[in-house]
Write an enzyme that holds these catalytic residues in place. Structure first.
Site, PDB file in Angstrom:
ATOM      1  N   GLY A   1       0.832  -1.208   0.000  1.00 50.56           N
ATOM      2  CA  GLY A   1       0.000   0.000   0.000  1.00 50.56           C
ATOM      3  C   GLY A   1       0.862   1.251   0.000  1.00 50.56           C
ATOM      4  O   GLY A   1       0.588   2.220   0.705  1.00 50.56           O
ATOM      5  N   ALA A   2       1.901   1.229  -0.853  1.00 52.11           N
ATOM      6  CA  ALA A   2       2.860   2.348  -0.872  1.00 52.11           C
ATOM      7  C   ALA A   2       2.371   3.512  -1.734  1.00 52.11           C
ATOM      8  O   ALA A   2       3.069   4.509  -1.865  1.00 52.11           O
ATOM      9  CB  ALA A   2       4.207   1.847  -1.396  1.00 52.11           C
TER      10      ALA A   2
ATOM     11  N   GLY B   1      -1.563   7.681   1.224  1.00 50.47           N
ATOM     12  CA  GLY B   1      -1.711   7.731   2.670  1.00 50.47           C
ATOM     13  C   GLY B   1      -0.434   7.460   3.449  1.00 50.47           C
ATOM     14  O   GLY B   1       0.658   7.902   3.088  1.00 50.47           O
TER      15      GLY B   1
ATOM     16  N   SER C   1      -4.851  -1.112  14.365  1.00 55.73           N
ATOM     17  CA  SER C   1      -5.741   0.014  14.681  1.00 55.73           C
ATOM     18  C   SER C   1      -6.374  -0.178  16.052  1.00 55.73           C
ATOM     19  O   SER C   1      -6.578  -1.324  16.496  1.00 55.73           O
ATOM     20  CB  SER C   1      -6.849   0.082  13.630  1.00 55.73           C
ATOM     21  OG  SER C   1      -7.831   1.023  14.019  1.00 55.73           O
TER      22      SER C   1
ATOM     23  N   TYR D   1     -14.105  -4.429   9.554  1.00 59.20           N
ATOM     24  CA  TYR D   1     -12.797  -3.772   9.720  1.00 59.20           C
ATOM     25  C   TYR D   1     -12.193  -4.130  11.085  1.00 59.20           C
ATOM     26  O   TYR D   1     -11.027  -4.518  11.180  1.00 59.20           O
ATOM     27  CB  TYR D   1     -12.967  -2.254   9.582  1.00 59.20           C
ATOM     28  CG  TYR D   1     -11.672  -1.481   9.664  1.00 59.20           C
ATOM     29  CD1 TYR D   1     -10.764  -1.482   8.599  1.00 59.20           C
ATOM     30  CD2 TYR D   1     -11.339  -0.738  10.798  1.00 59.20           C
ATOM     31  CE1 TYR D   1      -9.568  -0.775   8.668  1.00 59.20           C
ATOM     32  CE2 TYR D   1     -10.143  -0.024  10.877  1.00 59.20           C
ATOM     33  CZ  TYR D   1      -9.262  -0.037   9.806  1.00 59.20           C
ATOM     34  OH  TYR D   1      -8.084   0.668   9.878  1.00 59.20           O
TER      35      TYR D   1
ATOM     36  N   GLY E   1       1.250   4.707   3.922  1.00 58.82           N
ATOM     37  CA  GLY E   1       2.242   3.848   3.255  1.00 58.82           C
ATOM     38  C   GLY E   1       3.155   4.636   2.332  1.00 58.82           C
ATOM     39  O   GLY E   1       4.366   4.368   2.262  1.00 58.82           O
TER      40      GLY E   1
END
Ligand SMILES: NC(=O)c1ccc[n+]([C@@H]2O[C@H](COP(=O)([O-])OP(=O)(O)OC[C@H]3O[C@@H](n4cnc5c(N)ncnc54)[C@H](OP(=O)(O)O)[C@@H]3O)[C@@H](O)[C@H]2O)c1
Length: 279
Positions: free
Chosen positions: A11-12, A15, A133, A158, A17
């Site tokens: 997820g680079a 956001g 989280s 989630y 990442g």
């Protein structure tokens, strides 16, 4: 390359990442950045032509996770950052039929860690960091319905996926307890101003997320700090493996996450589920 540290960041492309990938490169790492959008990966590579290695993979597809591990281009991996994640307004499934939140946030990091274990073990100070989280405190494993076939709700899915991530962190840290084993951590980055809560959930839920982060959210730089710190700490200053962090402070994970019987059951069931991808 031999002395240069190597990190893989999932997820680079946006956001937290994206910030972690840039931060690591600025601190001398070569970063293999995983993303599902080639155009976004190309843009990052233009910015860091020497030290960013783009890798296209949709992490909702476990065949692509397997291919990602097979094509990993270096002998060694020093830091593995499981950052990619999402929250989805309605129930969707990936190519193998796994619910999207569960597969991207939990199954794919589990599989990638397993497949890259040999390269991690070649590092003298390997570490794995899960972007977890505080949502995990509200999570509950819905045994028999982990794919949320019944009663899907975005926050429930989630929270369950983030709980599973923390449980996986605690389980592996106990399994790997020799001094030379990779260290494994989970991090709550804070409530960070990104589009995670709105990009896959239209309507009121996305609007609430945007409002919360607008008024209460911290920057991506602040959100990336804990992960960058753990990635770059000298070996002799590393905290105990299995620690869960918020703002560089060790914090107690939920009682559900610390339930050893459930953690063992989840690990074993996940290994059985993923068996066919491990061949
Ligand atoms: N923001 C917060 O307040 C917060 C709080 C607690 C925990 N976290 C965790 O922090 C991590 C990063 O979140 P963020 O806030 O930075 O969200 P974000 O901006 O939406 O970034 C998520 C990253 O994951 C990638 N991704 C999502 N699904 C993917 C898939 N199927 N295949 C490949 N990549 C995929 C996204 O790709 P695209 O760029 O293509 O969308 C993006 O690069 C997540 O694990 C999240 O759960 C965030």
């Amino acid at each position: 390359m031999s002395n240069q540290k190597i990190a893989l960041v999932t997820g680079a492309t946006s956001g937290i990442g994206l910030e972690i990938a840039g931060g690591l490169i600025r601190q001398g790492f070569t970063v293999l950045g995983v993303g599902r959008r080639q155009s976004a990966l190309n843009q990052i590579q233009e910015q860091f032509p020497e030290h960013f290695v783009p890798q296209l993979a949709d992490l909702s597809d476990l065949e692509q996770v397997k291919a990602l591990a097979k094509s990993y281009p270096f002998e060694r991996l020093d830091v593995l950052i499981h950052n990619a994640g999402g929250a989805n307004g309605s129930r969707q499934v990936g190519p193998q039929g796994f619910e999207l939140t569960w597969v991207v946030n939990y199954l794919s990091p589990f599989l990638l860690t397993k497949l890259l274990e040999p390269q991690l073990r070649k590092s003298s100070s390997a570490r794995i960091i899960h972007l977890a989280s505080t949502a995990h405190y509200h999570g509950k494993l819905d045994w028999g319905n982990l794919q949320a076939e019944r009663g899907y709700f975005i926050l429930k899915a989630y929270a369950q996926s983030k709980l599973a991530q923390v449980m996986h962190t605690l389980y592996l840290s106990k399994k790997w307890n020799a001094s030379k084993d990779p260290k494994i951590y989970a991090v709550h980055p804070g409530v960070v101003k990104t589009h995670i809560g709105s990009k896959n959930s239209a309507g009121w839920m996305g609007a609430i997320w945007n409002a919360i982060t607008l008024f209460k959210g911290i920057s991506v730089q602040e959100g990336a700090d804990n992960s960058l710190w753990l990635s770059t700490l000298p070996e002799d200053q590393l905290p105990a493996s299995g620690s869960y962090f918020h703002r560089r402070k060790i914090t107690k994970p939920s009682a559900a996450a610390r339930n050893e019987a459930d953690t063992t059951r989840l690990f074993q069931e996940t290994e059985e589920l993923l068996e066919r991808f491990l061949l």
